[in-house]
Design a protein around this motif. Structure first.
Motif, PDB file in Angstrom:
ATOM      1  N   ASP A 178       0.835  -1.189   0.000  1.00 51.03           N
ATOM      2  CA  ASP A 178       0.000   0.000   0.000  1.00 51.03           C
ATOM      3  C   ASP A 178       0.879   1.252   0.000  1.00 51.03           C
ATOM      4  OD1 ASP A 178      -2.275  -1.500   0.082  1.00 51.03           O
ATOM      5  OD2 ASP A 178      -2.508  -1.386   2.249  1.00 51.03           O
ATOM      6  N   LEU A 179       0.253   2.390  -0.253  1.00 50.80           N
ATOM      7  CA  LEU A 179       0.924   3.675  -0.100  1.00 50.80           C
ATOM      8  C   LEU A 179       0.652   4.175   1.313  1.00 50.80           C
ATOM      9  CD1 LEU A 179       0.099   5.370  -3.517  1.00 50.80           C
ATOM     10  CD2 LEU A 179       2.290   4.460  -2.780  1.00 50.80           C
ATOM     11  N   ASP A 180       1.711   4.428   2.055  1.00 47.50           N
ATOM     12  CA  ASP A 180       1.583   4.895   3.434  1.00 47.50           C
ATOM     13  C   ASP A 180       1.772   6.406   3.463  1.00 47.50           C
ATOM     14  OD1 ASP A 180       1.365   2.234   4.193  1.00 47.50           O
ATOM     15  OD2 ASP A 180       3.521   2.036   4.474  1.00 47.50           O
ATOM     16  N   ILE A 181       0.811   7.109   4.064  1.00 54.75           N
ATOM     17  CA  ILE A 181       0.901   8.557   4.229  1.00 54.75           C
ATOM     18  C   ILE A 181       1.008   8.865   5.710  1.00 54.75           C
ATOM     19  CG2 ILE A 181      -0.169  10.792   3.790  1.00 54.75           C
ATOM     20  CD1 ILE A 181       0.551   9.401   1.241  1.00 54.75           C
ATOM     21  N   MET A 182       2.125   9.486   6.106  1.00 49.93           N
ATOM     22  CA  MET A 182       2.334   9.862   7.500  1.00 49.93           C
ATOM     23  C   MET A 182       1.797  11.282   7.700  1.00 49.93           C
ATOM     24  SD  MET A 182       4.165   7.296   8.966  1.00 49.93           S
ATOM     25  CE  MET A 182       5.308   7.908  10.201  1.00 49.93           C
ATOM     26  N   HIS A 183       0.790  11.410   8.574  1.00 47.85           N
ATOM     27  CA  HIS A 183       0.176  12.711   8.873  1.00 47.85           C
ATOM     28  C   HIS A 183       0.732  13.202  10.208  1.00 47.85           C
ATOM     29  CE1 HIS A 183      -2.914  12.259   5.708  1.00 47.85           C
ATOM     30  NE2 HIS A 183      -2.879  10.981   6.031  1.00 47.85           N
ATOM     31  N   ARG A 184       1.587  14.203  10.164  1.00 39.07           N
ATOM     32  CA  ARG A 184       2.175  14.726  11.390  1.00 39.07           C
ATOM     33  C   ARG A 184       1.178  15.646  12.085  1.00 39.07           C
ATOM     34  NH1 ARG A 184       6.507  19.474  12.195  1.00 39.07           N
ATOM     35  NH2 ARG A 184       6.497  19.428  14.464  1.00 39.07           N
ATOM     36  N   LEU A 185       0.896  15.336  13.357  1.00 36.36           N
ATOM     37  CA  LEU A 185      -0.097  16.082  14.121  1.00 36.36           C
ATOM     38  C   LEU A 185       0.565  17.180  14.944  1.00 36.36           C
ATOM     39  CD1 LEU A 185      -2.272  13.102  15.439  1.00 36.36           C
ATOM     40  CD2 LEU A 185      -2.639  14.486  13.390  1.00 36.36           C
ATOM     41  N   GLY A 186      -0.192  18.230  15.214  1.00 34.72           N
ATOM     42  CA  GLY A 186       0.264  19.340  16.047  1.00 34.72           C
ATOM     43  C   GLY A 186      -0.904  20.285  16.299  1.00 34.72           C
ATOM     44  N   PRO A 187      -0.688  21.345  17.030  1.00 35.50           N
ATOM     45  CA  PRO A 187       0.605  21.793  17.542  1.00 35.50           C
ATOM     46  C   PRO A 187       1.062  20.941  18.716  1.00 35.50           C
ATOM     47  CG  PRO A 187      -1.127  23.246  18.305  1.00 35.50           C
ATOM     48  CD  PRO A 187      -1.781  22.286  17.361  1.00 35.50           C
ATOM     49  N   ALA A 188       2.301  20.489  18.664  1.00 42.59           N
ATOM     50  CA  ALA A 188       2.876  19.702  19.742  1.00 42.59           C
ATOM     51  C   ALA A 188       4.368  19.577  19.496  1.00 42.59           C
ATOM     52  CB  ALA A 188       2.241  18.309  19.808  1.00 42.59           C
ATOM     53  N   ASP A 281      -2.824   3.997   3.277  1.00 42.86           N
ATOM     54  CA  ASP A 281      -2.829   3.859   4.729  1.00 42.86           C
ATOM     55  C   ASP A 281      -2.522   5.225   5.328  1.00 42.86           C
ATOM     56  OD1 ASP A 281      -3.417   1.221   4.626  1.00 42.86           O
ATOM     57  OD2 ASP A 281      -1.409   0.501   5.063  1.00 42.86           O
ATOM     58  N   ASN A 282      -3.513   5.820   5.987  1.00 39.73           N
ATOM     59  CA  ASN A 282      -3.344   7.134   6.604  1.00 39.73           C
ATOM     60  C   ASN A 282      -2.884   6.940   8.043  1.00 39.73           C
ATOM     61  OD1 ASN A 282      -4.701   9.194   4.552  1.00 39.73           O
ATOM     62  ND2 ASN A 282      -5.960   7.355   4.596  1.00 39.73           N
ATOM     63  N   VAL A 283      -1.630   7.306   8.307  1.00 40.74           N
ATOM     64  CA  VAL A 283      -1.011   7.043   9.607  1.00 40.74           C
ATOM     65  C   VAL A 283      -0.791   8.364  10.344  1.00 40.74           C
ATOM     66  CG1 VAL A 283       0.927   5.979  10.814  1.00 40.74           C
ATOM     67  CG2 VAL A 283       0.177   5.066   8.592  1.00 40.74           C
ATOM     68  N   PRO A 284      -1.498   8.609  11.455  1.00 38.37           N
ATOM     69  CA  PRO A 284      -1.204   9.799  12.253  1.00 38.37           C
ATOM     70  C   PRO A 284       0.095   9.595  13.024  1.00 38.37           C
ATOM     71  CG  PRO A 284      -2.888   8.487  13.330  1.00 38.37           C
ATOM     72  CD  PRO A 284      -2.588   7.812  12.022  1.00 38.37           C
ATOM     73  N   CYS A 285       0.823  10.665  13.270  1.00 37.58           N
ATOM     74  CA  CYS A 285       2.099  10.514  13.971  1.00 37.58           C
ATOM     75  C   CYS A 285       2.476  11.810  14.667  1.00 37.58           C
ATOM     76  CB  CYS A 285       3.212  10.101  13.003  1.00 37.58           C
ATOM     77  SG  CYS A 285       3.612  11.338  11.755  1.00 37.58           S
ATOM     78  N   LEU A 286       3.383  11.694  15.606  1.00 35.81           N
ATOM     79  CA  LEU A 286       4.044  12.819  16.252  1.00 35.81           C
ATOM     80  C   LEU A 286       5.525  12.758  15.901  1.00 35.81           C
ATOM     81  CD1 LEU A 286       2.443  12.542  19.801  1.00 35.81           C
ATOM     82  CD2 LEU A 286       1.858  14.243  18.055  1.00 35.81           C
ATOM     83  N   ARG A 287       6.163  13.905  15.808  1.00 41.60           N
ATOM     84  CA  ARG A 287       7.591  13.906  15.504  1.00 41.60           C
ATOM     85  C   ARG A 287       8.389  14.144  16.782  1.00 41.60           C
ATOM     86  NH1 ARG A 287      10.952  17.906  11.396  1.00 41.60           N
ATOM     87  NH2 ARG A 287      13.034  17.153  11.974  1.00 41.60           N
ATOM     88  N   LEU A 288       9.434  13.341  16.961  1.00 34.57           N
ATOM     89  CA  LEU A 288      10.353  13.454  18.090  1.00 34.57           C
ATOM     90  C   LEU A 288      11.733  13.729  17.519  1.00 34.57           C
ATOM     91  CD1 LEU A 288      11.180  13.095  21.092  1.00 34.57           C
ATOM     92  CD2 LEU A 288      11.363  10.621  20.623  1.00 34.57           C
ATOM     93  N   ARG A 289      12.298  14.890  17.821  1.00 29.78           N
ATOM     94  CA  ARG A 289      13.586  15.279  17.242  1.00 29.78           C
ATOM     95  C   ARG A 289      14.760  14.742  18.056  1.00 29.78           C
ATOM     96  NH1 ARG A 289      10.255  19.718  16.964  1.00 29.78           N
ATOM     97  NH2 ARG A 289       9.579  20.247  14.866  1.00 29.78           N
ATOM     98  N   GLN A 290      14.576  13.603  18.634  1.00 30.44           N
ATOM     99  CA  GLN A 290      15.630  12.911  19.372  1.00 30.44           C
ATOM    100  C   GLN A 290      15.542  11.418  19.054  1.00 30.44           C
ATOM    101  OE1 GLN A 290      14.115  15.088  23.167  1.00 30.44           O
ATOM    102  NE2 GLN A 290      16.140  14.322  23.723  1.00 30.44           N
ATOM    103  N   TRP A 291      16.580  10.693  19.434  1.00 24.87           N
ATOM    104  CA  TRP A 291      16.578   9.243  19.341  1.00 24.87           C
ATOM    105  C   TRP A 291      16.599   8.662  20.742  1.00 24.87           C
ATOM    106  CZ3 TRP A 291      16.901   5.614  15.219  1.00 24.87           C
ATOM    107  CH2 TRP A 291      16.788   6.183  13.946  1.00 24.87           C
ATOM    108  N   PRO A 292      15.683   7.745  21.075  1.00 21.69           N
ATOM    109  CA  PRO A 292      15.688   7.146  22.410  1.00 21.69           C
ATOM    110  C   PRO A 292      16.954   6.351  22.724  1.00 21.69           C
ATOM    111  CG  PRO A 292      13.582   6.796  21.328  1.00 21.69           C
ATOM    112  CD  PRO A 292      14.522   7.317  20.290  1.00 21.69           C
ATOM    113  N   SER A 293      17.692   5.947  21.679  1.00 26.38           N
ATOM    114  CA  SER A 293      18.942   5.211  21.868  1.00 26.38           C
ATOM    115  C   SER A 293      19.940   5.656  20.817  1.00 26.38           C
ATOM    116  CB  SER A 293      18.709   3.701  21.760  1.00 26.38           C
ATOM    117  OG  SER A 293      19.941   2.999  21.772  1.00 26.38           O
TER     118      SER A 293
END
Length: 820
Positions: A178-188, A281-293
């Motif tokens: 499928d085609l995956d579309i990442m929808h970045r949510l905000g303000p956050a 595939d509509n995928v909601p997401c949040l962006r984290l500008r760090q790496w947990p590891s």
């Protein structure tokens, strides 16, 4: 001339090779494969799982296995069986020749596809913004962040196989990707919770969204999953409510008849096949500008892959969080999964063609197994390929088949050990949630792929490249299997014919180019994407396909033919191979197929040559009864089309019908871009409709349809639709409809609406910063900094972009984690 033949022979041997018996396994590996198959069957019996052929009672008459043929692919399996009969052990030459034919080393088309899909989805989400607002204000079950402003979509980015260049096809059917579309949510803005991630990377030193509500990310019980909290209130941000919000927005705003389901964190849309091949595939997401590891950035790399600059970029961009929990966690409804989609795209774009071809070959072979191939997930294949490239050189293997065998061997070893580390965070084990039966099914699939590899790859060759195989399947063949020189000669001949036919289909004057230019040129010019436009125009309107097939023919052709090819130096250190000697492969039947009436075409050419030089067609210097004249005619698609149209009655009409068919196919699948007028008309139509009736009927109909199609274990879409219906009932559909209508009215009255939608269509939306990998930016000054970019970010974080760009220096590995 002998040096050129030697060079091409070396290239041929590295790219093609050969396998022996057992459908793709070399002699020294056959016994090991049988042992592994027997061991997997014994484990299956211990767990109550009989081997597939014994469960189904499949016939193995005469000692030949008769695999189950997926529906729609019977013709291609039969064709592959004929091909194996003709070629015997030399079938590998066919697959290894064809596997790299269409593996173009450019991600420009994929990047432009992401830009255009981002355009469409951003307009869709702008149109859905009033609905998102109304749902969050009225329905507690659609309000992910309590006591915070409603979430909206800030950016949309294409991800997955469609962007990574790992698209697969199913023989006789559609592809599985499928085609995956990442929808970045905000303000956050998200931050790792202090002290909770010992190996986490530091936060960015500056953020453009510093005024947005702060969300803290805490580790969950399962590695790779997290809990997200509001820093202001300490309340958990519900992943389940985010999924419900996205599902509601897509379901309530989609056209009538659109099927909307649930797949992990996404709202999956299955529109008619003539609009999108495999759904969205509509995928909601949040962006984290760090790496947990930071493990990925600190580990030792034998091959220093991906390159240091790419690793720095992956580090600085960060990761995403998608709203789906682990299967066994106590807080699965609130958990978010770490998403590495952007890092995976960057790594995928740095893979050599041979690795990419091996990955695609395994995906396609797995699809050919039908239900038997479901034990192996494509993500496991991709992860294994990434580990292989980190550990092995780009030219480690002689050909695609050899790389496939190593890939399957490593997959089997991982399944036997019950562990496959995530490539970007090796502390996460992708097999950690698999039980014994699932691991056995995975090993069984890998064993079937190893045992049937020759047959499966041959089926794919027969399906994907059948025009080139015609000479190998001619009915007048008296000896089978053919000797090697005949296999090479006939395959090279088929590739030459395919190259010439392809040149005619995509000749410069073909009408399909008019449609292509009308759909691409104005759009890319508005976005100031001139380099992308030039690349796509070159790939679409030039003879790239013809050149790829001719090169494949030169590589597989016998030495005595290759020795006649001339090598000409070109500017920039490039070399040009003369394809004229390949014309000697063509038989009278080939010329009959290509020229329809060779005598009439020859007479036309001789007449043109009798004219003064200034009146002759461009490129015609000799008659086609000479090797040079035949090459000039057949390899110049514009000249060949003119010769046929002026000398063969009926050819022009046949070509017109073929062109129209090709143009209709392109137009039917072309992505339709949204405009301001279309967006406004859709909002006005929505405003005038029965919103309350839509709120009542859509979820009820979706729940009923999903429940009717569900199996014994139920259907996630039915459960989601039922929960949404309950939320709407509690909030009162009339109240939600009133808030929705008020929000639509405010949006239509907003003078900024036209500017925002127009800006979407006139900027190069690149929220994942991928353009740097497809277009070389002009350099400015002496500090190595990239020049001015037109990214058209708008709502993305431009301050951070500047900081990110400033960090793209030539620092070594020791500086990789230095954020200050």
């Amino acid at each position: 001339m002998g040096g050129l033949a030697s060079l091409l022979r070396q290239l041929r041997d590295r790219l093609l090779g050969r396998w022996k018996n057992n459908g793709g396994l070399r002699d020294e590996e056959r016994e090991e494969s049988a042992d592994r198959q027997e061991g997997a069957e014994e484990e299956d019996e211990d767990r109550g799982h009989l081997p597939e052929d014994r469960r189904r009672g499949r016939s193995t008459e005469d000692g030949i296995e008769r695999p189950t043929v997926p529906p729609g692919s019977e013709t291609w399996f039969a064709l592959a069986e004929q091909l194996q009969t003709r070629c015997g052990d030399l079938t590998s030459i066919v697959f290894n020749s064809l596997a790299l034919c269409d593996t173009a080393d450019s991600a420009v088309p994929n990047f432009v596809l992401s830009v255009r899909h981002g355009h469409v989805q951003r307009v869709h989400m702008a149109r859905r913004a009033p609905l998102l607002e109304a749902l969050q204000r009225a329905c507690a079950g659609c309000r992910p962040v309590p006591d915070a402003p409603p979430l909206t979509v800030l950016s949309c980015a294409l991800s997955g196989s469609g962007l990574e260049r790992f698209h697969d096809l199913t023989v006789g059917q559609r592809g599985t990707s499928d085609l995956d579309i990442m929808h970045r949510l905000g303000p956050a803005r998200c931050r790792l919770a202090e002290g909770r991630w010992p190996n986490g990377t530091p936060p960015p030193t500056s953020e453009a969204d510093r005024d947005a509500p702060l969300l803290t990310v805490e580790p969950s019980e399962a590695p790779g999953f997290a809990l997200v909290r509001s820093a202001a209130t300490g309340a958990l941000v519900s992943a389940a409510r985010v999924r419900r919000l996205m599902f509601a927005a897509v379901l309530l705003d989609s056209a009538d008849g659109t099927e909307v389901g649930c797949s992990g964190p996404s709202a999956a849309v299955s529109p008619p096949p003539d609009q999108v091949p495999n759904g969205l595939d509509n995928v909601p997401c949040l962006r984290l500008r760090q790496w947990p590891s930071d493990e990925f950035f600190r580990r030792h790399r034998p091959q220093d892959w991906p390159p240091p600059a790419a690793r720095r970029d992956i580090l600085q961009f960060g990761v995403h969080l998608v709203p789906v929990g682990s299967k066994f966690g106590a807080l699965s409804e609130d958990e978010w999964r770490l998403s590495l989609s952007r890092a995976e795209v960057v790594a995928a774009w740095h893979l050599p063609n041979l690795y990419r071809a091996a990955l695609i070959a395994v995906k396609n072979a797995k699809n050919l197994l039908g239900d038997e191939g479901k034990g192996l997930k494509s993500y496991y294949v991709k992860t294994t390929v990434f580990w292989m490239r980190e550990q092995f050189a780009a030219d480690q293997w002689q050909n695609v088949t050899e790389a496939v065998l190593v890939l399957l061997e490593r997959l089997d070893s991982a399944a036997a050990a019950g562990s496959l580390p995530c490539y970007f965070w090796s502390e996460i084990d992708l097999f950690r949630f698999l039980n014994g039966a699932e691991l056995a099914a995975l090993r069984r699939t890998v064993a079937l792929l190893r045992a049937r590899l020759g047959s499966l790859l041959t089926v794919w060759s027969a399906y994907y490249c059948s025009p080139a195989l015609r000479p190998l399947l001619e009915t007048d063949l008296s000896e089978a299997p053919l000797p090697e020189v005949q296999v090479r000669t006939r395959l090279a001949r088929g590739l030459v014919v395919w190259a010439i036919v392809s040149g005619l289909h995509f000749r410069p004057a073909a009408p399909v180019h008019d449609s292509w230019c009308a759909g691409r040129v104005p759009d890319l010019l508005r976005r100031a994407a001139v380099p992308e436009l030039l690349w796509l125009h070159l790939l679409m309107t030039s003879q790239c396909r013809m050149q790829q097939y001719l090169l494949a023919a030169l590589l597989v052709a016998p030495d005595q033919l290759v020795a006649g090819a001339r090598l000409t130096p070109l500017p920039g250190g490039l070399l040009a191979l003369d394809a004229a000697p390949l014309m000697a492969l063509l038989t009278p039947s080939d010329l009959q197929r290509l020229l329809v009436d060779p005598a009439a075409v020859g007479a036309w050419c001789r007449h043109q040559l009798s004219l003064p030089p200034e009146q002759r067609p461009a490129g015609l210097t000799a008659a086609p009864d000479t090797p040079r004249g035949l090459a000039e005619l057949l390899l110049n698609s514009a000249l060949l089309a003119r010769a046929l149209s002026e000398s063969v009655p009926g050819w022009s009409e046949a070509a017109r019908l073929d062109d129209e068919k090709r143009q209709r196919m392109w137009s039917r699948t072309a992505l339709r871009l949204e405009t301001y007028s279309g967006c406004r008309a859709a909002l006005e139509e929505l405003l005038a409709s029965d919103l309350e009736g839509r709120l009542r009927s859509r979820p009820a109909a979706a729940a009923a349809a999903a429940a009717a199609a569900a199996g014994p274990s139920g259907d996630p879409a039915a459960e989601m639709a039922a929960a949404l219906l309950e939320d709407l009932s509690a909030a009162s559909p009339s109240t939600v409809a009133r808030l929705w209508r008020e929000a639509i009215s405010r949006q239509l009255a907003d003078p900024e609406l036209r500017r925002r939608v127009t800006e979407i269509g006139s900027t190069l939306h690149d929220p994942w910063k991928l353009r740097q990998y497809v277009i070389a930016e002009p350099q400015s000054g002496d500090d190595g900094r990239q020049g001015q970019r037109n990214d058209g970010q708008g709502d993305e974080d431009q301050d951070e972009d500047d900081e990110h760009e400033a960090r793209q220096d030539d620092g070594g590995e020791d500086d990789l984690l230095s954020v200050e």
